[in-house]
Scaffold this motif. Sequence first.
Motif, PDB file in Angstrom:
ATOM      1  N   GLU A  42      66.803  -4.028 123.361  1.00 51.36           N
ATOM      2  CA  GLU A  42      67.173  -3.715 121.980  1.00 51.36           C
ATOM      3  C   GLU A  42      66.189  -2.705 121.406  1.00 51.36           C
ATOM      4  N   VAL A  43      66.725  -1.732 120.707  1.00 57.95           N
ATOM      5  CA  VAL A  43      65.912  -0.669 120.113  1.00 57.95           C
ATOM      6  C   VAL A  43      65.856  -0.893 118.609  1.00 57.95           C
ATOM      7  N   ASP A  44      64.655  -0.820 118.052  1.00 59.27           N
ATOM      8  CA  ASP A  44      64.525  -1.012 116.599  1.00 59.27           C
ATOM      9  C   ASP A  44      65.260   0.088 115.857  1.00 59.27           C
ATOM     10  N   GLY A  45      65.670  -0.228 114.646  1.00 55.40           N
ATOM     11  CA  GLY A  45      66.480   0.676 113.840  1.00 55.40           C
ATOM     12  C   GLY A  45      65.803   1.986 113.510  1.00 55.40           C
ATOM     13  N   PHE A  46      64.502   1.962 113.268  1.00 56.62           N
ATOM     14  CA  PHE A  46      63.823   3.202 112.896  1.00 56.62           C
ATOM     15  C   PHE A  46      63.760   4.166 114.070  1.00 56.62           C
ATOM     16  N   THR A  47      63.542   3.651 115.266  1.00 58.21           N
ATOM     17  CA  THR A  47      63.549   4.500 116.457  1.00 58.21           C
ATOM     18  C   THR A  47      64.931   5.102 116.665  1.00 58.21           C
ATOM     19  N   GLN A  48      65.968   4.330 116.389  1.00 55.30           N
ATOM     20  CA  GLN A  48      67.337   4.857 116.490  1.00 55.30           C
ATOM     21  C   GLN A  48      67.559   5.984 115.487  1.00 55.30           C
ATOM     22  N   ILE A  49      67.050   5.815 114.277  1.00 57.37           N
ATOM     23  CA  ILE A  49      67.178   6.861 113.257  1.00 57.37           C
ATOM     24  C   ILE A  49      66.472   8.136 113.710  1.00 57.37           C
ATOM     25  N   VAL A  50      65.265   8.001 114.238  1.00 57.50           N
ATOM     26  CA  VAL A  50      64.503   9.167 114.705  1.00 57.50           C
ATOM     27  C   VAL A  50      65.256   9.870 115.832  1.00 57.50           C
ATOM     28  N   ALA A  51      65.813   9.106 116.760  1.00 62.83           N
ATOM     29  CA  ALA A  51      66.568   9.710 117.860  1.00 62.83           C
ATOM     30  C   ALA A  51      67.792  10.454 117.345  1.00 62.83           C
ATOM     31  N   LEU A  69      72.045   4.989 124.429  1.00 63.22           N
ATOM     32  CA  LEU A  69      71.064   3.928 124.642  1.00 63.22           C
ATOM     33  C   LEU A  69      70.613   3.923 126.099  1.00 63.22           C
ATOM     34  N   ASN A  70      69.352   3.697 126.312  1.00 66.62           N
ATOM     35  CA  ASN A  70      68.808   3.582 127.654  1.00 66.62           C
ATOM     36  C   ASN A  70      69.133   2.185 128.164  1.00 66.62           C
ATOM     37  N   ILE A  71      69.665   2.073 129.367  1.00 73.86           N
ATOM     38  CA  ILE A  71      70.062   0.760 129.895  1.00 73.86           C
ATOM     39  C   ILE A  71      68.967   0.098 130.726  1.00 73.86           C
ATOM     40  N   LYS A  72      67.821   0.784 130.898  1.00 74.92           N
ATOM     41  CA  LYS A  72      66.731   0.246 131.710  1.00 74.92           C
ATOM     42  C   LYS A  72      65.506  -0.163 130.911  1.00 74.92           C
ATOM     43  N   GLU A  73      65.472   0.251 129.652  1.00 73.57           N
ATOM     44  CA  GLU A  73      64.340  -0.083 128.790  1.00 73.57           C
ATOM     45  C   GLU A  73      64.769   0.081 127.340  1.00 73.57           C
ATOM     46  N   PRO A  74      64.011  -0.521 126.398  1.00 73.60           N
ATOM     47  CA  PRO A  74      64.377  -0.338 124.988  1.00 73.60           C
ATOM     48  C   PRO A  74      64.036   1.081 124.530  1.00 73.60           C
ATOM     49  N   MET A  85      66.298  14.831 128.689  1.00 69.64           N
ATOM     50  CA  MET A  85      65.032  15.499 128.388  1.00 69.64           C
ATOM     51  C   MET A  85      63.985  14.556 127.796  1.00 69.64           C
ATOM     52  N   ALA A  86      64.420  13.460 127.197  1.00 71.22           N
ATOM     53  CA  ALA A  86      63.443  12.560 126.575  1.00 71.22           C
ATOM     54  C   ALA A  86      63.988  11.146 126.504  1.00 71.22           C
ATOM     55  N   ARG A  87      63.074  10.220 126.621  1.00 70.68           N
ATOM     56  CA  ARG A  87      63.358   8.817 126.325  1.00 70.68           C
ATOM     57  C   ARG A  87      62.604   8.527 125.034  1.00 70.68           C
ATOM     58  N   ILE A  88      63.346   8.314 123.983  1.00 63.38           N
ATOM     59  CA  ILE A  88      62.710   8.042 122.695  1.00 63.38           C
ATOM     60  C   ILE A  88      62.529   6.535 122.584  1.00 63.38           C
ATOM     61  N   ILE A  89      61.277   6.127 122.645  1.00 66.92           N
ATOM     62  CA  ILE A  89      60.934   4.707 122.571  1.00 66.92           C
ATOM     63  C   ILE A  89      60.222   4.449 121.243  1.00 66.92           C
ATOM     64  N   GLU A  90      59.871   3.211 121.018  1.00 73.44           N
ATOM     65  CA  GLU A  90      59.244   2.824 119.748  1.00 73.44           C
ATOM     66  C   GLU A  90      58.021   3.679 119.438  1.00 73.44           C
TER      67      GLU A  90
END
Length: 185
Positions: A42-51, A69-74, A85-90
């Motif tokens: 699960e990805v936090d909402g703020f990280t989703q907004i930034v992405a 959404l990344n299926i291997k990590e949040p 090009m990028a994995r946007i994480i917390e």
Amino acid sequence: MKKYFILYKSFLLFLTRFLLAYLLLTFVYESYLNQFDAKKFEVDGFTQIVAKQSKDVMIFFNFDSSIILNIKEPGINLFYNQRLMARIIEGCNGLSVIILFISFVIAFSGKIKQTILFIIGGSLLIHILNVFRIALLCVLMYYYPKQQHLLHGVLFPLFIYGVVFMLWIMWVNKFSKYAPKTAKS
């Protein structure tokens, strides 16, 4: 010992306010993050907004961009020209930098209204620059993949922390209670 407390009172008050603000804001942020199950990716909402905003910036400048959404990590995968090009994480969302910024401003607080307005304005600026940083980083890494470490690990952190440092300097010199007072004519 009392002599040293008196001698370094200003520094100790700054340090105490900074640490208290930093610990409180970090606790609130960690409590927010604990609502999301990392084991379920699960990805936090703020990280989703930034992405999403990073993707939108790229699209605004006519760069082919998408997110999923990344299926291997949040995290959220950001694509440019159908290439990951990028994995946007917390850690990419900029909130830890904003917490550091706010803690410093509180430690050197000035008038309450100015402090609140500077915190809001500075936090918004950091957020906007972070979104543009991510978008630009993706485009540059697409064209210069061998420079990934330099871009991601050196230049872009230097840029974002440089902006925070400049905001701190502006705060201390113009708005905090330690700002030099100019004589009124």
